[in-house]
Each structure stands twice: as C-alpha cells, then as structure tokens.
Write a protein that holds these residues in place. Structure first.
Motif, short mmCIF file in Angstrom:
data_model
loop_
_atom_site.label_atom_id
_atom_site.label_comp_id
_atom_site.label_asym_id
_atom_site.label_seq_id
_atom_site.Cartn_x
_atom_site.Cartn_y
_atom_site.Cartn_z
N ALA A 234 34.38 47.54 44.90
CA ALA A 234 35.67 48.01 46.08
C ALA A 234 35.77 47.20 46.89
N ARG A 235 34.88 46.17 47.26
CA ARG A 235 35.15 45.10 48.34
C ARG A 235 36.24 44.35 47.89
N PRO A 236 37.24 43.96 48.98
CA PRO A 236 38.53 43.46 48.58
C PRO A 236 38.45 42.33 47.74
N GLU A 237 37.49 41.09 48.02
CA GLU A 237 37.41 40.27 47.11
C GLU A 237 36.89 40.43 45.57
N ASN A 238 36.35 41.63 45.44
CA ASN A 238 35.79 41.69 44.29
C ASN A 238 36.86 42.67 43.44
N ALA A 239 37.59 43.55 44.34
CA ALA A 239 38.62 44.44 43.63
C ALA A 239 39.91 43.37 43.15
N MET A 240 39.90 42.45 43.94
CA MET A 240 41.27 41.56 43.36
C MET A 240 40.91 40.85 42.16
N LYS A 241 39.65 40.45 42.01
CA LYS A 241 39.34 39.61 40.84
C LYS A 241 39.36 40.60 39.50
N ILE A 242 38.82 42.04 39.92
CA ILE A 242 38.97 42.99 38.74
C ILE A 242 40.39 42.95 38.34
N GLN A 243 41.45 43.39 39.48
CA GLN A 243 42.51 43.39 39.11
C GLN A 243 43.23 42.31 38.14
N ASN A 244 42.89 41.28 38.53
CA ASN A 244 43.39 40.18 37.95
C ASN A 244 42.80 39.94 36.35
N TYR A 245 41.46 40.27 36.28
CA TYR A 245 40.65 40.14 35.02
C TYR A 245 40.18 41.67 34.56
N PRO A 246 41.07 42.51 34.07
CA PRO A 246 40.57 43.79 34.00
C PRO A 246 39.62 43.99 32.74
N GLU A 247 39.36 42.73 31.80
CA GLU A 247 38.27 42.72 30.89
C GLU A 247 36.81 42.83 31.80
N LEU A 248 36.59 42.63 33.20
CA LEU A 248 35.26 42.66 33.94
C LEU A 248 34.92 43.98 33.75
N ILE A 249 35.68 44.95 33.74
CA ILE A 249 35.51 46.55 33.95
C ILE A 249 34.35 46.86 32.78
N GLU A 250 34.18 46.31 31.74
CA GLU A 250 33.51 46.51 30.72
C GLU A 250 31.89 46.10 30.99
#
Length: 280
Positions: A234-250
C-alpha cells in the motif's frame, strides 16, 4: 592499535586466565571510561572478546561484568540516538536511522557485543533499563544498507528470537513476550527494507530472521507477514507500480505461501530475491 594489541594478547591466552590474575578484570573495568572518552568502537569489540572468552570465569570469581556492558551499551545508544539521550522512555521505533548510518562501525560492534552477551545472559540484557531501546534500535538496523551494521543488528534479533523459541513452554518468558510484542514491527519493517531499501546482497540476513521467527511460531509469522504484505504494497511507490502493472497482483498473492513453503533460510532468500526483482 593499542586496543588491537590487547586483543591479540587476550586471544593468545586461549580462554584461560592465569591463577590470581587481575589484569583482565582491570581491562574490563576501565573500558566504559575510555569508550566514553574516545567514542571508539574498538572498546566494544574488546569487551565482546572478554565476555566470550573469559565471561563465565570472571563472573564465577565475583566480577560484575554486567556493570561493564551496561555502561558500554548505554553510551553506544547515546551515540546512535544523540537527540534522545536526555529523554527518558524514548520511543525509538519510528526514529530516523540517519544517526546510526553515520556511525556504522559503532553499530556493528555494539550489536556484536550484545549478541555475545546473549549467549548466556539474554534475559538479563533484555530486562535491563535500556532493553527496550536496544531492541528497537536493532529493529531499526533492518533498514541500514551498511553491510556490517545491518548484519550485526539482524544477528542480534536472530539470537533473541532463537532464545525465545527455546522458552516457548514457559508462559512467563520475558523473551517470548518481547517477540510477541515486536513481531509485527520486525516483519513489517524488514519486508519494507527488502522490497524498497536494501541492495539484494543484504536480503540473506532478513531471510535468516524470517526463518527464526517462522520456527518460533509459524502461525504468528503467517499473520504478521500477511499484514506486512498489505502494508508494504500500500506504500505509494509500490501501489503506483501495481497500478501500472496489474499482473504483479498474482505474484504478490503468491509471496506469503512461497515463504511459508520454504524449509531453509536459503530457500526463503531465493524466494525474496525473485520477488523483489518485480519492484526494481
């Protein structure tokens, strides 16, 4: 150089003290005074050798080595957190680690000393007046990128968790209470460090720490790590990356099961390295 000469002399005794010798006791008693005068971490290193090689003998002869290490550790903490040295009951858990980063050799030798004390006197150390500050300072070292300071702090945490594991059957264990109280903070801060702060060469120490916590209580570790993953992602730097690369969720969802599945420190470290590549 003078301290190094004394160190070599002590090592040459091969853990044996001559009969009626008072030299080693005198050295131990003067170390706090000279550490406070010169602020040189070699005094801490020398104290660690005295405790490791001669501690049990000196204590059996009535030498109060705990007075030596009390003064050394207290001054070491003053150097680590100069802004807090006049503040009683300071909460160091959220303190900036810049001061520690400025004196990495002192932090390294401070926690080397504490780890050697923990070999036989972990409860005495952690129930001291400075025990809380010391443990919180060790947690703070998880974010230090200096190899020796980072490793020594992590090894000290390892030792406390390992000692607590041996006391799990004692419901009144002080060490177990400490691990239960700080477990979430240790896991959360160490996960944040490996994902966002540390070079990949320093993840091994965090893998060893997680391994010890998992051995201490796997279910607690699972709960702590689950919350830590949510916090760190949930940290901003990680949340932004997850938003840009949703495949990271898995991959994020697979991280905790993967850590739990690994049966060795090396396996956990390999899993960490694979995971953090996604965020680099």
């Amino acid at each position: 150089r003078f301290v190094r000469l004394i160190r070599y002399g002590l090592r040459s005794l091969h853990k044996k003290i001559p009969e009626n010798d008072t030299c080693i006791q005198n050295i131990a008693e003067c170390l706090p005074q000279y550490f406070k005068k010169f602020n040189h971490s070699s005094m801490l290193y020398l104290a660690g050798i005295i405790i490791q090689d001669f501690g049990s003998i000196l204590i059996s002869r009535g030498v109060q080595l705990n007075l030596m290490w009390d003064h050394l550790i207290c001054h070491g903490l003053e150097l680590a957190y100069p802004d807090n040295k006049n503040s009683e009951n300071s909460d160091l858990s959220n303190t900036n680690t810049n001061s520690m980063a400025d004196i990495p050799e002192t932090i390294d030798d401070l926690f080397r000393l504490c780890t050697r004390i923990c070999d036989n006197y972990s409860e005495k150390l952690m129930t001291s007046d400075y025990g809380k500050q010391l443990f919180e300072s060790a947690i703070a070292t998880t974010s230090l990128s200096h190899p020796e300071a980072h490793t020594s702090g992590a090894k000290f945490l390892d030792e406390i968790v390992y000692a607590a594991s041996r006391q799990k059957s004692n419901e009144n264990s002080i060490l177990c209470q400490i691990v239960n109280h700080y477990g979430q903070e240790i896991v959360s801060k160490s996960l944040h460090s490996v994902v966002n702060l540390l070079p990949s060469s320093l993840t091994e120490e965090m893998a060893e720490l997680w391994f010890e916590i998992k051995c201490y209580d796997k279910e607690l570790f699972k709960n702590w790590m689950s919350q830590a993953v949510n916090e760190v992602m949930a940290r901003p730097e990680n949340a932004m990356k997850i938003q840009n690369y949703p495949e990271l969720i898995e991959d994020i969802e697979d991280f905790l099961p993967g850590v739990l599945k690994r049966k060795t420190k090396e396996g956990i470290n390999s899993h960490i390295l694979s995971f953090i590549r996604l965020f680099r």
